[in-house]
Design a protein around this motif. Structure first.
Motif, PDB file in Angstrom:
ATOM      1  N   ASN A  10       4.061  42.472  57.306  1.00 61.82           N
ATOM      2  CA  ASN A  10       2.733  42.153  57.778  1.00 61.82           C
ATOM      3  C   ASN A  10       1.695  43.218  57.458  1.00 61.82           C
ATOM      4  O   ASN A  10       0.517  42.935  57.362  1.00 61.82           O
ATOM      5  N   ARG A  11       2.080  44.485  57.324  1.00 63.25           N
ATOM      6  CA  ARG A  11       1.099  45.537  57.131  1.00 63.25           C
ATOM      7  C   ARG A  11       1.157  46.112  55.724  1.00 63.25           C
ATOM      8  O   ARG A  11       1.327  47.311  55.535  1.00 63.25           O
ATOM      9  N   VAL A  12       1.048  45.247  54.770  1.00 64.32           N
ATOM     10  CA  VAL A  12       0.915  45.647  53.378  1.00 64.32           C
ATOM     11  C   VAL A  12      -0.174  44.792  52.744  1.00 64.32           C
ATOM     12  O   VAL A  12      -0.522  43.731  53.244  1.00 64.32           O
ATOM     13  N   SER A  13      -0.706  45.270  51.652  1.00 65.50           N
ATOM     14  CA  SER A  13      -1.739  44.538  50.937  1.00 65.50           C
ATOM     15  C   SER A  13      -1.088  43.574  49.965  1.00 65.50           C
ATOM     16  O   SER A  13      -0.297  43.983  49.127  1.00 65.50           O
ATOM     17  N   THR A  14      -1.399  42.293  50.086  1.00 63.43           N
ATOM     18  CA  THR A  14      -0.855  41.295  49.181  1.00 63.43           C
ATOM     19  C   THR A  14      -1.964  40.740  48.299  1.00 63.43           C
ATOM     20  O   THR A  14      -3.155  40.859  48.609  1.00 63.43           O
ATOM     21  N   VAL A  15      -1.586  40.115  47.228  1.00 60.49           N
ATOM     22  CA  VAL A  15      -2.563  39.585  46.281  1.00 60.49           C
ATOM     23  C   VAL A  15      -3.476  38.557  46.933  1.00 60.49           C
ATOM     24  O   VAL A  15      -4.702  38.611  46.819  1.00 60.49           O
ATOM     25  N   LEU A  16      -2.904  37.599  47.645  1.00 60.37           N
ATOM     26  CA  LEU A  16      -3.705  36.549  48.269  1.00 60.37           C
ATOM     27  C   LEU A  16      -4.624  37.112  49.338  1.00 60.37           C
ATOM     28  O   LEU A  16      -5.779  36.693  49.470  1.00 60.37           O
ATOM     29  N   ASP A 116       7.509  32.016  42.900  1.00 62.21           N
ATOM     30  CA  ASP A 116       8.324  31.008  43.576  1.00 62.21           C
ATOM     31  C   ASP A 116       7.492  29.839  44.093  1.00 62.21           C
ATOM     32  O   ASP A 116       8.018  28.737  44.245  1.00 62.21           O
ATOM     33  N   VAL A 117       6.193  30.065  44.359  1.00 63.98           N
ATOM     34  CA  VAL A 117       5.340  28.979  44.859  1.00 63.98           C
ATOM     35  C   VAL A 117       4.299  28.543  43.829  1.00 63.98           C
ATOM     36  O   VAL A 117       3.504  27.644  44.102  1.00 63.98           O
ATOM     37  N   ALA A 118       4.277  29.183  42.676  1.00 68.76           N
ATOM     38  CA  ALA A 118       3.336  28.787  41.623  1.00 68.76           C
ATOM     39  C   ALA A 118       3.749  27.440  41.034  1.00 68.76           C
ATOM     40  O   ALA A 118       4.911  27.038  41.097  1.00 68.76           O
ATOM     41  N   VAL A 119       2.795  26.738  40.467  1.00 68.36           N
ATOM     42  CA  VAL A 119       3.090  25.471  39.798  1.00 68.36           C
ATOM     43  C   VAL A 119       3.020  25.612  38.283  1.00 68.36           C
ATOM     44  O   VAL A 119       3.571  24.794  37.554  1.00 68.36           O
ATOM     45  N   LYS A 120       2.339  26.680  37.821  1.00 69.94           N
ATOM     46  CA  LYS A 120       2.203  26.864  36.387  1.00 69.94           C
ATOM     47  C   LYS A 120       2.064  28.346  36.067  1.00 69.94           C
ATOM     48  O   LYS A 120       1.456  29.099  36.821  1.00 69.94           O
ATOM     49  N   VAL A 121       2.659  28.736  34.947  1.00 65.99           N
ATOM     50  CA  VAL A 121       2.503  30.093  34.431  1.00 65.99           C
ATOM     51  C   VAL A 121       2.064  30.010  32.977  1.00 65.99           C
ATOM     52  O   VAL A 121       2.659  29.278  32.187  1.00 65.99           O
ATOM     53  N   ARG A 122       0.995  30.723  32.653  1.00 71.32           N
ATOM     54  CA  ARG A 122       0.596  30.914  31.263  1.00 71.32           C
ATOM     55  C   ARG A 122       0.944  32.351  30.899  1.00 71.32           C
ATOM     56  O   ARG A 122       0.535  33.277  31.607  1.00 71.32           O
ATOM     57  N   THR A 123       1.696  32.537  29.860  1.00 67.60           N
ATOM     58  CA  THR A 123       2.166  33.878  29.526  1.00 67.60           C
ATOM     59  C   THR A 123       1.894  34.210  28.065  1.00 67.60           C
ATOM     60  O   THR A 123       2.140  33.397  27.168  1.00 67.60           O
ATOM     61  N   TRP A 124       1.354  35.397  27.841  1.00 66.96           N
ATOM     62  CA  TRP A 124       1.140  35.925  26.496  1.00 66.96           C
ATOM     63  C   TRP A 124       2.043  37.132  26.342  1.00 66.96           C
ATOM     64  O   TRP A 124       1.999  38.054  27.150  1.00 66.96           O
ATOM     65  N   PRO A 174       9.883  21.388  38.608  1.00 67.87           N
ATOM     66  CA  PRO A 174      10.042  22.599  37.785  1.00 67.87           C
ATOM     67  C   PRO A 174       8.711  23.294  37.514  1.00 67.87           C
ATOM     68  O   PRO A 174       7.655  22.652  37.450  1.00 67.87           O
ATOM     69  N   LEU A 175       8.782  24.590  37.368  1.00 67.77           N
ATOM     70  CA  LEU A 175       7.620  25.387  37.009  1.00 67.77           C
ATOM     71  C   LEU A 175       7.171  25.030  35.592  1.00 67.77           C
ATOM     72  O   LEU A 175       7.988  24.938  34.677  1.00 67.77           O
ATOM     73  N   LEU A 234      -0.720  33.102  36.905  1.00 72.88           N
ATOM     74  CA  LEU A 234      -0.053  32.182  37.820  1.00 72.88           C
ATOM     75  C   LEU A 234      -1.074  31.254  38.452  1.00 72.88           C
ATOM     76  O   LEU A 234      -2.128  31.698  38.933  1.00 72.88           O
ATOM     77  N   THR A 235      -0.758  29.967  38.460  1.00 71.61           N
ATOM     78  CA  THR A 235      -1.615  28.946  39.056  1.00 71.61           C
ATOM     79  C   THR A 235      -0.878  28.318  40.231  1.00 71.61           C
ATOM     80  O   THR A 235       0.315  28.037  40.154  1.00 71.61           O
ATOM     81  N   PHE A 236      -1.636  28.062  41.327  1.00 71.31           N
ATOM     82  CA  PHE A 236      -1.035  27.532  42.553  1.00 71.31           C
ATOM     83  C   PHE A 236      -1.605  26.153  42.875  1.00 71.31           C
ATOM     84  O   PHE A 236      -2.723  25.823  42.493  1.00 71.31           O
ATOM     85  N   ALA A 237      -0.824  25.375  43.604  1.00 80.07           N
ATOM     86  CA  ALA A 237      -1.244  24.018  43.950  1.00 80.07           C
ATOM     87  C   ALA A 237      -2.318  24.025  45.030  1.00 80.07           C
ATOM     88  O   ALA A 237      -3.163  23.135  45.082  1.00 80.07           O
ATOM     89  N   GLU A 238      -2.309  25.042  45.901  1.00 78.55           N
ATOM     90  CA  GLU A 238      -3.230  25.087  47.023  1.00 78.55           C
ATOM     91  C   GLU A 238      -4.660  25.266  46.554  1.00 78.55           C
ATOM     92  O   GLU A 238      -4.961  26.187  45.794  1.00 78.55           O
TER      93      GLU A 238
END
Length: 295
Positions: A10-16, A116-124, A174-175, A234-238
């Motif tokens: 709970n006491r860490v900085s997350t991306v979201l 794990d919760v992403a719906v799409k990944v674009r990778t270079w 699937p991702l 990373l792209t998310f459904a939300e």
């Protein structure tokens, strides 16, 4: 660029949370208020507002609503998007997925939780085959070269983590992965000719999957916009959860955050795709390299 924090407590900085915090900070500055004034609306101290704006604590829905009202955010669609983002962050902090125990060092925990919760990944990928596409032998060769002699026991753990991550490529939902790989990554003899030929053949097999697109950027394409380094988007459904970008190493990860920054990476990726071979021609290209790889 800030390095992601490994722990998902709970006491860490997350991306979201940092995304949500930066948006609240922008609203506060637009309203011309300081942190002490904002804290009054929450019956709290200014330190709480500072932690929220830096993404260090989970966001309570009543706090998000109270701050939006204080800052004059009247668009309820904006408020609801922020609430959904806060809810997603809380769920990620509570998640106890396989990665929590598999990653002793913890450097990639936050990324794997997001993947794990992403719906799409674009990778270079400029120098290596994307981690989600690596064979065990290819990953093992990379790991052996990366760890120090006294950490050689970490090699199989690294391989195990890569294999577990690849389970997202299969299943009911699937991702989706769109990968662009520079020709140099296909020709570098990681693990020797036998390992590399198997890896290239594995790429061709993966390309048959409906959720996977693979393109090759050949040497002849010349100068391109993504020469600065490899990255994943990373792209998310939300709704309200903007794309996030990360630079992936074997055991570390760095994040790029913000709407403008994310959009700039999306543009660079699109321009690089346009310079690359089509998926069909890319497979013929990879097959040609594989056939020319002799032991």
């Amino acid at each position: 660029m800030p390095k992601a924090h490994a722990n998902l407590g709970n006491r860490v900085s997350t991306v979201l949370a940092r995304q949500l915090g930066s948006q609240l900070l922008a609203f506060r500055e637009t309203a011309g208020m300081n942190q002490a004034q904002a804290a009054t609306a929450l019956s709290a101290q200014a330190a709480k507002v500072a932690k929220m704006e830096r993404g260090w604590v989970p966001f309570r829905d009543p706090d998000v609503v109270a701050l939006c009202q204080l800052y004059g955010v009247e668009d309820q669609q904006v408020v609801q998007r922020m609430l959904r983002l806060a809810r997603l962050d809380r769920e990620r902090r509570k998640a106890q997925g396989w990665w929590v125990t598999s990653l002793a060092a913890g450097a990639l925990r936050e990324y794997i939780a997001m993947e794990d919760v992403a719906v799409k990944v674009r990778t270079w990928q400029l120098a290596l085959i994307p981690g989600l596409f690596q064979t065990s032998e290819y990953t093992r060769a990379l790991a052996v070269a990366a760890v120090s002699p006294d950490e050689i026991g970490e090699v199989e753990r690294i391989v195990e983590v890569r294999v577990r991550r690849q389970l997202r490529l299969r299943g009911d939902a699937p991702l989706r992965v769109h990968a662009v790989i520079w020709e140099g990554a296909l020709r570098q003899m990681i693990g020797g000719p036998h390992v590399m030929r198997q890896q290239l053949e594995h790429l061709c097999e993966l390309a048959d999957e409906s959720n996977i697109d693979i393109q090759v950027l050949p040497f002849r394409a010349g100068v391109h916009t993504c020469s600065g380094g490899s990255f994943n988007m990373l792209t998310f459904a939300e709704e309200g959860a903007m794309d996030v970008v990360h630079m992936d190493g074997l055991r570390t990860t760095n994040w790029v955050e913000g709407v403008e920054e994310s959009a700039s990476f999306a543009e660079m990726f699109a321009r690089t795709c346009a310079l690359s071979l089509s998926p069909y021609d890319s497979m013929r290209f990879i097959e040609g390299i594989a056939k020319g790889t002799h032991e």
